[in-house]
Design a protein around this motif. Structure first.
Motif, short mmCIF file in Angstrom:
data_model
loop_
_atom_site.label_atom_id
_atom_site.label_comp_id
_atom_site.label_asym_id
_atom_site.label_seq_id
_atom_site.Cartn_x
_atom_site.Cartn_y
_atom_site.Cartn_z
N GLY A 277 35.06 42.64 29.85
CA GLY A 277 35.12 42.45 28.35
C GLY A 277 35.61 41.36 27.81
O GLY A 277 35.88 41.07 26.77
N PHE A 278 36.10 40.19 28.79
CA PHE A 278 36.55 39.01 28.03
C PHE A 278 35.28 37.78 28.12
O PHE A 278 34.69 37.81 28.98
CB PHE A 278 37.50 38.54 29.02
CG PHE A 278 38.88 38.89 28.91
CD1 PHE A 278 39.69 38.51 27.68
CD2 PHE A 278 39.27 39.87 29.82
CE1 PHE A 278 41.00 39.35 27.70
CE2 PHE A 278 40.68 40.31 29.85
CZ PHE A 278 41.43 40.20 28.70
N ASP A 279 35.18 37.32 26.91
CA ASP A 279 34.18 36.63 26.66
C ASP A 279 34.06 34.99 27.35
O ASP A 279 33.25 34.48 27.83
CB ASP A 279 34.15 35.93 25.08
CG ASP A 279 33.89 37.29 24.07
OD1 ASP A 279 33.13 38.31 24.54
OD2 ASP A 279 33.97 36.98 23.06
N SER A 280 35.56 34.69 27.77
CA SER A 280 35.80 33.65 28.58
C SER A 280 37.06 33.97 29.34
O SER A 280 37.84 34.66 29.03
CB SER A 280 35.91 32.41 27.94
OG SER A 280 37.24 32.24 27.12
N TYR A 281 37.41 32.95 30.53
CA TYR A 281 38.31 33.24 31.16
C TYR A 281 38.72 31.90 31.94
O TYR A 281 37.70 31.07 32.65
CB TYR A 281 37.99 34.28 32.34
CG TYR A 281 39.03 34.41 33.61
CD1 TYR A 281 40.35 34.57 33.09
CD2 TYR A 281 38.65 34.00 34.87
CE1 TYR A 281 41.18 34.65 34.48
CE2 TYR A 281 39.69 34.17 35.93
CZ TYR A 281 40.85 34.55 35.56
OH TYR A 281 41.66 34.25 36.59
N PHE A 282 39.79 31.50 31.77
CA PHE A 282 40.33 30.33 32.51
C PHE A 282 41.68 30.84 33.23
O PHE A 282 42.67 31.04 32.50
CB PHE A 282 40.74 29.27 31.59
CG PHE A 282 41.22 27.97 32.17
CD1 PHE A 282 40.82 27.50 33.47
CD2 PHE A 282 42.53 27.37 31.73
CE1 PHE A 282 41.43 26.28 34.12
CE2 PHE A 282 42.89 26.32 32.46
CZ PHE A 282 42.53 25.75 33.40
N GLY A 283 41.69 30.77 34.77
CA GLY A 283 43.02 31.07 35.44
C GLY A 283 42.84 31.43 36.63
O GLY A 283 41.88 30.74 37.32
N TYR A 284 43.63 32.34 37.17
CA TYR A 284 43.81 32.37 38.85
C TYR A 284 43.74 33.96 38.84
O TYR A 284 44.35 34.55 38.03
CB TYR A 284 44.52 31.60 39.23
CG TYR A 284 46.14 32.26 38.95
CD1 TYR A 284 46.59 31.69 37.69
CD2 TYR A 284 46.91 32.91 39.82
CE1 TYR A 284 47.74 32.01 37.33
CE2 TYR A 284 48.21 33.06 39.40
CZ TYR A 284 48.85 32.59 38.12
OH TYR A 284 49.85 33.12 37.91
#
Ligand SMILES: *[C@@H]1O[C@H](CO)[C@@H](O)[C@H](O)[C@H]1NC(C)=O
Ligand SMILES: *[C@@H]1O[C@H](CO)[C@@H](O)[C@H](O)[C@H]1NC(C)=O
Ligand SMILES: *[C@@H]1O[C@H](CO)[C@@H](O)[C@H](O)[C@H]1NC(C)=O
Ligand SMILES: *[C@@H]1O[C@H](CO)[C@@H](O)[C@H](O)[C@H]1NC(C)=O
Ligand SMILES: *[C@@H]1O[C@H](CO)[C@@H](O)[C@H](O)[C@H]1NC(C)=O
Ligand SMILES: *[C@@H]1O[C@H](CO)[C@@H](O)[C@H](O)[C@H]1NC(C)=O
Length: 493
Positions: A144-151
């Protein structure tokens, strides 16, 4: 004259209706900030020796949530934020998801970003996931997330973004969407996550509602901080606590920057900012929950009563405290409610009208945790009904009262097991009145056996609905990062 009057009324009616439609149709932007392992006593609005001006200002101008509960550990709390279910219903009630376990938040649940997407939101995530990554379907951009930055995992180093666990060696865990991020060695994650959040906000098409889920790495161990933040606390003697407080102040500055980005974009006044810890402060790693009892891992208040506030649009008479009960499971239905939608059939309750107006139906009970663990002495449960709290079995690690600057070495698993089996068994019950005794000094179970019976029976009702923990003990060696170019990666379950 009569005609004119009618016309005039009609005009008013049209204007009023238009405004109604306009305001009802206008969905708030939502920024959901999670601070990792932040203690009750680690924010300035609870403890004046903490330097957190941005957090304090938002809290004081918003609604301070004085009885906002979370699970005592990371994965379970995050699973509740995202799903609206208690962890004892999704199999995530025992400890946390380990990097080599083929486990994720069950895929048949429609989670918060999916619900908001259905209401027209653009959805972005920046930060720590910790809800499983053994296959792509488990990861944020598939959920459901359009974008993701992380771990993906529980922890890592703040500058080089690597984690060492079980397999020999340090392996990278840092992604932008599905791509591995290799060019950020040396960039402190608090800065990196704030910067990404700012660019999401500035590039956002403001005619659409924005949902930004921003679970920072800060202030989980390892204790790492740029020196200028540590230097803000020259009077703290204990080095670990001094650095920890610096990490909190860096987080505070990051939140200030994100807030400024909302202002620069012109959407600050149309945004709901929710801020919460995921569990209490971790005592051996310098988090602090004083005067509450216990910390991360225990179902006493220090592990579960999270520092939290909500700020922004739709809150009436802001600048107050909400003392009603809230649990991590409530945020999915509550935020969906604030966005004008509704979800049914979850454990969580839509508390939006109660929180936003200060009146209306409140939560009356909740389960702190219900873990009939595979390891008997680690099993524990607790339930709250009104002011009463019943604790069953071993409350968990670090069950005392700890002042800031307490130096407490982490317990080994053997020490922990010994502590548990010496003092508790599954039939140990403690009863507290949290309103009269929020610091849990007085066990009143002997005095009120009828109350004990009532809460025990209610816990028994929940127990009938619980599922077994999904907690495989044997590491799945297919997860070994050396199979994936030395990066913790999906693709092995
Ligand atoms: C917040 O909770 C504490 C501890 O239970 C209590 O003493 C205090 O009165 C509460 N504050 C407000 C404003 O309700
Ligand atoms: C998801 O699947 C599990 C296991 O089959 C089932 O028990 C549960 O009710 C399902 N949950 C939902 C929300 O469909
Ligand atoms: C990452 O940083 C930590 C601490 O700063 C260090 O101990 C570790 O060796 C580093 N790992 C790599 C792969 O550079
Ligand atoms: C906040 O923004 C300022 C100005 O861009 C920057 O120098 C600082 O590093 C940022 N702080 C954090 C914690 O990201
Ligand atoms: C912004 O969103 C609106 C509504 O979805 C859309 O009509 C418009 O084309 C978008 N603008 C840009 C620049 O993408
Ligand atoms: C938000 O609204 C308040 C009160 O209406 C106003 O004073 C303030 O300037 C607005 N702030 C921004 C950043 O738009």
């Amino acid at each position: 004259m009569a005609i004119n009057n009618t016309r005039f009324h009609l005009l008013i009616l049209i204007v009023v209706c238009f405004c109604c439609i306009f305001t009802q149709g206008k969905k708030p932007h939502i920024v959901f900030i999670v601070a990792d392992d932040l203690g009750w006593n680690d924010v300035g609005y609870h403890n004046p020796s903490m330097i957190t001006p941005n957090i304090d200002k938002l809290a004081r101008e918003g609604v301070i949530l004085n009885q906002s509960y979370v699970q005592p550990l990371c994965s379970p709390s995050r699973s509740s934020f995202m799903s609206g279910y208690y962890p004892f219903r999704t199999g995530l009630q025992h400890l946390v998801i380990l990097p080599f376990q083929p486990v994720c938040l069950p895929l048949n649940i429609t989670i918060l970003p999916q619900e908001l997407k259905n209401l027209g939101y653009a959805t972005h995530m920046v930060g720590k996931w910790h809800l499983g990554f053994c296959k792509w379907e488990c990861t944020p951009t598939y959920r459901g997330f359009d974008s993701y930055f992380g771990y993906y995992n529980a922890r890592e180093f703040y500058y080089n973004h690597t984690l060492s666990m079980f397999f020999p060696g340090d392996y990278l865990d840092y992604r932008d969407g599905k791509a591995v991020v290799k060019n950020q060695d040396g960039v402190y994650s608090t800065n990196a996550f704030a910067k990404r959040a700012e660019s999401i906000i500035s590039e956002h098409n403001a005619s659409e509602p924005l949902f930004l889920y921003l679970p920072f790495q800060a202030v989980h161990e390892p204790i790492e901080v740029p020196v200028q933040y540590e230097q803000m606390y020259p009077n703290i003697q204990n080095e670990g606590r001094r650095k920890f407080c610096g990490m909190v102040s860096a987080l505070d500055e990051a939140i200030g920057n994100v807030t400024q980005a909302l202002k620069d974009k012109g959407i600050y006044n149309d945004t709901i900012i929710l801020f919460t810890a995921d569990n209490g402060g971790w005592i051996p790693h310098h988090g602090n929950n004083y005067p509450l009892r216990g910390g991360k891992f225990t179902i006493y208040e220090g592990g579960t009563r999270g520092a939290a506030f909500i700020h922004g649009t739709g809150l009436q008479n802001a600048g107050r405290t909400y003392d009603g009960l809230i649990h991590a499971i409530d945020w999915l239905p509550t935020l969906v409610g604030a966005a004008g939608g509704a979800v049914n059939g979850r454990d969580g309750q839509n508390l939006w009208s109660s929180i936003s107006t200060g009146s209306g139906e409140e939560r009356s009970e909740f389960v702190y945790n219900l873990d009939d663990s595979l390891i008997a002495e680690e099993g524990h449960a607790a339930i709250r009904m009104g002011d009463y709290k019943l604790v069953e079995g071993y409350p968990g690690l670090y069950p005392g009262w700890y002042k800031p600057e307490t130096e407490l070495p982490p317990l080994t698993p053997e020490q922990s097991a010994a502590l548990a089996s010496e003092n508790y068994d599954a039939y140990t019950y403690q009863l507290f009145n949290i309103k009269d005794d929020p610091t849990e000094h007085n066990d009143i179970s002997q005095k009120y056996p009828d109350v004990v019976q009532k809460l025990k029976a209610r816990l028994g009702d929940y127990r009938k609905e619980s599922v077994k923990p999904n907690y495989p003990f044997l590491p799945d060696t297919k997860s070994d990062p050396t199979n994936f170019n030395n990066v913790w990666s999906p693709g092995w379950c």
